[in-house]
Write a protein that holds these residues in place. Structure first.
Motif, PDB file in Angstrom:
ATOM      1  N   VAL A 138      26.684 -21.110   7.480  1.00  0.00           N
ATOM      2  CA  VAL A 138      26.833 -21.382   6.103  1.00  0.00           C
ATOM      3  C   VAL A 138      26.826 -20.263   5.230  1.00  0.00           C
ATOM      4  CG1 VAL A 138      26.217 -23.734   6.597  1.00  0.00           C
ATOM      5  CG2 VAL A 138      24.512 -21.987   5.977  1.00  0.00           C
ATOM      6  N   GLY A 139      26.429 -18.923   6.046  1.00  0.00           N
ATOM      7  CA  GLY A 139      26.217 -17.793   4.861  1.00  0.00           C
ATOM      8  C   GLY A 139      27.616 -17.463   4.324  1.00  0.00           C
ATOM      9  N   ASN A 140      27.501 -16.755   3.498  1.00  0.00           N
ATOM     10  CA  ASN A 140      28.861 -15.951   2.606  1.00  0.00           C
ATOM     11  C   ASN A 140      29.266 -15.031   3.558  1.00  0.00           C
ATOM     12  OD1 ASN A 140      28.689 -17.895   0.366  1.00  0.00           O
ATOM     13  ND2 ASN A 140      27.163 -16.355  -0.883  1.00  0.00           N
ATOM     14  N   TYR A 141      28.211 -14.170   4.317  1.00  0.00           N
ATOM     15  CA  TYR A 141      28.637 -13.101   5.024  1.00  0.00           C
ATOM     16  C   TYR A 141      28.408 -13.491   6.313  1.00  0.00           C
ATOM     17  CZ  TYR A 141      30.638 -10.552   1.413  1.00  0.00           C
ATOM     18  OH  TYR A 141      31.328  -9.946   0.299  1.00  0.00           O
ATOM     19  N   ILE A 142      28.884 -12.757   7.637  1.00  0.00           N
ATOM     20  CA  ILE A 142      28.639 -13.096   8.851  1.00  0.00           C
ATOM     21  C   ILE A 142      28.343 -11.670   9.503  1.00  0.00           C
ATOM     22  CG2 ILE A 142      29.302 -13.661  11.202  1.00  0.00           C
ATOM     23  CD1 ILE A 142      30.612 -16.364   9.703  1.00  0.00           C
ATOM     24  N   TRP A 143      27.459 -11.568  10.588  1.00  0.00           N
ATOM     25  CA  TRP A 143      27.173 -10.409  10.985  1.00  0.00           C
ATOM     26  C   TRP A 143      26.827 -10.796  12.738  1.00  0.00           C
ATOM     27  CZ3 TRP A 143      22.478  -6.400   9.793  1.00  0.00           C
ATOM     28  CH2 TRP A 143      22.770  -5.261  10.592  1.00  0.00           C
ATOM     29  N   PHE A 144      27.716 -10.449  13.397  1.00  0.00           N
ATOM     30  CA  PHE A 144      27.547 -10.608  14.977  1.00  0.00           C
ATOM     31  C   PHE A 144      26.626  -9.604  15.605  1.00  0.00           C
ATOM     32  CE2 PHE A 144      31.858 -12.253  13.797  1.00  0.00           C
ATOM     33  CZ  PHE A 144      31.721 -13.493  14.123  1.00  0.00           C
ATOM     34  N   VAL A 145      25.497 -10.086  16.000  1.00  0.00           N
ATOM     35  CA  VAL A 145      24.600  -9.117  16.588  1.00  0.00           C
ATOM     36  C   VAL A 145      24.483  -9.375  18.155  1.00  0.00           C
ATOM     37  CG1 VAL A 145      22.429  -8.334  16.820  1.00  0.00           C
ATOM     38  CG2 VAL A 145      23.556  -8.606  14.608  1.00  0.00           C
ATOM     39  N   ASN A 192      13.775 -15.872   3.547  1.00  0.00           N
ATOM     40  CA  ASN A 192      14.495 -16.601   4.642  1.00  0.00           C
ATOM     41  C   ASN A 192      15.350 -17.514   4.096  1.00  0.00           C
ATOM     42  OD1 ASN A 192      12.739 -14.987   6.536  1.00  0.00           O
ATOM     43  ND2 ASN A 192      11.378 -17.069   7.008  1.00  0.00           N
ATOM     44  N   ASN A 193      15.225 -17.916   2.911  1.00  0.00           N
ATOM     45  CA  ASN A 193      16.103 -19.150   2.214  1.00  0.00           C
ATOM     46  C   ASN A 193      17.523 -18.366   2.105  1.00  0.00           C
ATOM     47  OD1 ASN A 193      14.194 -21.039   1.993  1.00  0.00           O
ATOM     48  ND2 ASN A 193      13.363 -20.100   0.081  1.00  0.00           N
ATOM     49  N   ASP A 194      17.527 -16.932   2.137  1.00  0.00           N
ATOM     50  CA  ASP A 194      18.961 -16.279   1.962  1.00  0.00           C
ATOM     51  C   ASP A 194      19.776 -15.817   3.102  1.00  0.00           C
ATOM     52  OD1 ASP A 194      18.479 -16.237  -0.938  1.00  0.00           O
ATOM     53  OD2 ASP A 194      17.572 -14.295  -0.962  1.00  0.00           O
ATOM     54  N   TYR A 195      19.065 -15.991   4.145  1.00  0.00           N
ATOM     55  CA  TYR A 195      19.668 -15.691   5.571  1.00  0.00           C
ATOM     56  C   TYR A 195      19.285 -16.631   6.560  1.00  0.00           C
ATOM     57  CZ  TYR A 195      16.398 -12.886   7.778  1.00  0.00           C
ATOM     58  OH  TYR A 195      15.024 -12.203   8.437  1.00  0.00           O
ATOM     59  N   GLU A 196      20.027 -16.873   7.607  1.00  0.00           N
ATOM     60  CA  GLU A 196      19.829 -17.491   8.613  1.00  0.00           C
ATOM     61  C   GLU A 196      20.377 -16.643  10.066  1.00  0.00           C
ATOM     62  OE1 GLU A 196      22.365 -21.038   8.974  1.00  0.00           O
ATOM     63  OE2 GLU A 196      24.448 -19.904   8.702  1.00  0.00           O
ATOM     64  N   ILE A 197      19.476 -17.021  11.173  1.00  0.00           N
ATOM     65  CA  ILE A 197      19.860 -16.536  12.409  1.00  0.00           C
ATOM     66  C   ILE A 197      20.160 -17.790  13.468  1.00  0.00           C
ATOM     67  CG2 ILE A 197      18.803 -15.316  14.314  1.00  0.00           C
ATOM     68  CD1 ILE A 197      16.822 -14.234  12.469  1.00  0.00           C
ATOM     69  N   ILE A 198      21.279 -17.466  13.898  1.00  0.00           N
ATOM     70  CA  ILE A 198      21.963 -18.700  14.784  1.00  0.00           C
ATOM     71  C   ILE A 198      22.124 -17.993  16.228  1.00  0.00           C
ATOM     72  CG2 ILE A 198      24.026 -19.998  15.378  1.00  0.00           C
ATOM     73  CD1 ILE A 198      24.637 -19.839  12.344  1.00  0.00           C
ATOM     74  N   LYS A 210      23.137 -16.422   1.899  1.00  0.00           N
ATOM     75  CA  LYS A 210      24.026 -15.253   1.894  1.00  0.00           C
ATOM     76  C   LYS A 210      24.791 -14.583   3.096  1.00  0.00           C
ATOM     77  CE  LYS A 210      21.577 -13.582  -2.470  1.00  0.00           C
ATOM     78  NZ  LYS A 210      20.722 -12.512  -3.067  1.00  0.00           N
ATOM     79  N   LEU A 211      23.834 -14.881   4.016  1.00  0.00           N
ATOM     80  CA  LEU A 211      24.108 -14.155   5.363  1.00  0.00           C
ATOM     81  C   LEU A 211      23.834 -15.075   6.578  1.00  0.00           C
ATOM     82  CD1 LEU A 211      25.096 -11.516   6.578  1.00  0.00           C
ATOM     83  CD2 LEU A 211      22.690 -10.746   6.846  1.00  0.00           C
ATOM     84  N   SER A 212      24.604 -15.012   7.741  1.00  0.00           N
ATOM     85  CA  SER A 212      24.581 -15.767   8.908  1.00  0.00           C
ATOM     86  C   SER A 212      24.538 -14.703  10.098  1.00  0.00           C
ATOM     87  CB  SER A 212      25.455 -16.743   9.208  1.00  0.00           C
ATOM     88  OG  SER A 212      25.460 -17.705   8.279  1.00  0.00           O
TER      89      SER A 212
END
Length: 317
Positions: free
Chosen positions: A82-89, A30-36, A2-4
């Protein structure tokens, strides 16, 4: 997925653990989002910190690149995501605990291209120095025209983007420049169809001394000329009622350039003076902006294009 969450890392070891831990301390699987994590050629022990978290959590990925700047790191993160949404932190900031469920619910339920969130600024003593005026729990849905006609915030970390929206519109950060946010965010907002706004505070922006945004560097001035040029191209694309507001952003960016110019070395000032004289079309856009202050500046600068830095210095004194 869902989210990267994409986190560029460059010499922020003292703050990095707090940042990563805040992204881990969440209320979705954790299966719903990833941290890159993207190592942008860091020279401190940020690498070891990233490695330890990558080894400890299956949803944390770690990329290493030669030092190329935050723009390139973010772009590489989007390519990997690969997430549907992206958050730049940013790696010296942090996010609210257990906020991802609410954020994703707003994004998914309303099929948003962009969600703008509330934030709080924190200084070196971790005391509140600024905050959003209101903290409503409701979500406001707006279109791009409504947003562009306000004094919107530039920072990408204060926005969550639908990944397909970014890729479909070929939106990326201009590489190897400072203030890439000034160039990226107006374009993203213009192309967005559905924008959500919540003033609920989900992001903590750490204004530390010595950060990239606080440092003095002549390159910032020349990079802001690039930003102004690219925004002028956008200004020619947009509808007539939007043009004055894009010209506001051009004027704001040029004023940032002038502010930085007061601190740079004499040789850089000479070079900058020449470059400004070659880019007088910026002043035409300033004269067509929405704010009286920018209109007056544009008029004065167009009359004295070879003395812009001197005029600004006299005004500030």
């Amino acid at each position: 997925m869902k989210l990267s969450i994409i986190i560029p890392v460059y010499n922020t070891a003292p703050f990095l653990k707090k940042c990563i831990e805040s992204c881990i301390d969440q209320n979705i699987s954790n299966n719903d989002y990833e941290i890159i994590l993207i190592n942008d050629g860091t020279t401190d022990n940020s690498h070891d910190i990233c490695e330890s978290y990558k080894n400890a959590y299956s949803n944390i990925h770690y990329l290493i690149q030669e030092n190329s700047g935050q723009s390139v790191a973010r772009n590489n993160g989007v390519d990997k995501a690969v997430g549907n949404y992206i958050w730049f932190v940013d790696s010296d900031d942090w996010v609210e605990s257990n906020c991802l469920s609410s954020i994703l619910n707003m994004c998914e339920t309303n099929t948003l291209d962009i969600l703008r969130i509330g934030f709080k600024k924190i200084n070196d003593e971790y005391t509140d120095i600024a905050k959003t005026e209101l903290e409503p729990k409701t979500l406001i849905i707006a279109n791009n025209r409504e947003i562009l006609k306000t004094d919107f915030v530039f920072g990408p970390p204060l926005h969550i983007f639908r990944r397909a929206f970014l890729t479909d519109n070929r939106l990326s950060f201009y590489p190897n420049i400072f203030h890439e946010d000034n160039e990226f965010t107006p374009k993203a907002l213009y192309y967005a169809k559905r924008i959500g706004i919540t003033e609920t505070i989900y992001y903590y922006y750490y204004t530390r001394m010595g950060s990239t945004t606080k440092s003095v560097n002549p390159k910032k001035c020349f990079d802001l000329l690039i930003v102004c040029h690219n925004l002028m191209v956008l200004s020619e694309e947009v509808e007539d009622d939007i043009k004055p507001y894009i010209n506001n952003v051009i004027s704001t960016s040029f004023n940032s350039l002038l502010s930085y110019s007061r601190e740079i070395d004499p040789l850089s000032k000479v070079k900058l003076k020449r470059q400004i004289a070659l880019n007088t079309d910026i002043f035409d856009h300033m004269k067509k902006s929405k704010k009286i202050k920018f209109k007056i500046e544009g008029l004065i600068f167009s009359l004295f294009p070879n003395n812009v830095l001197k005029i600004y210095e006299l005004v500030k004194r």
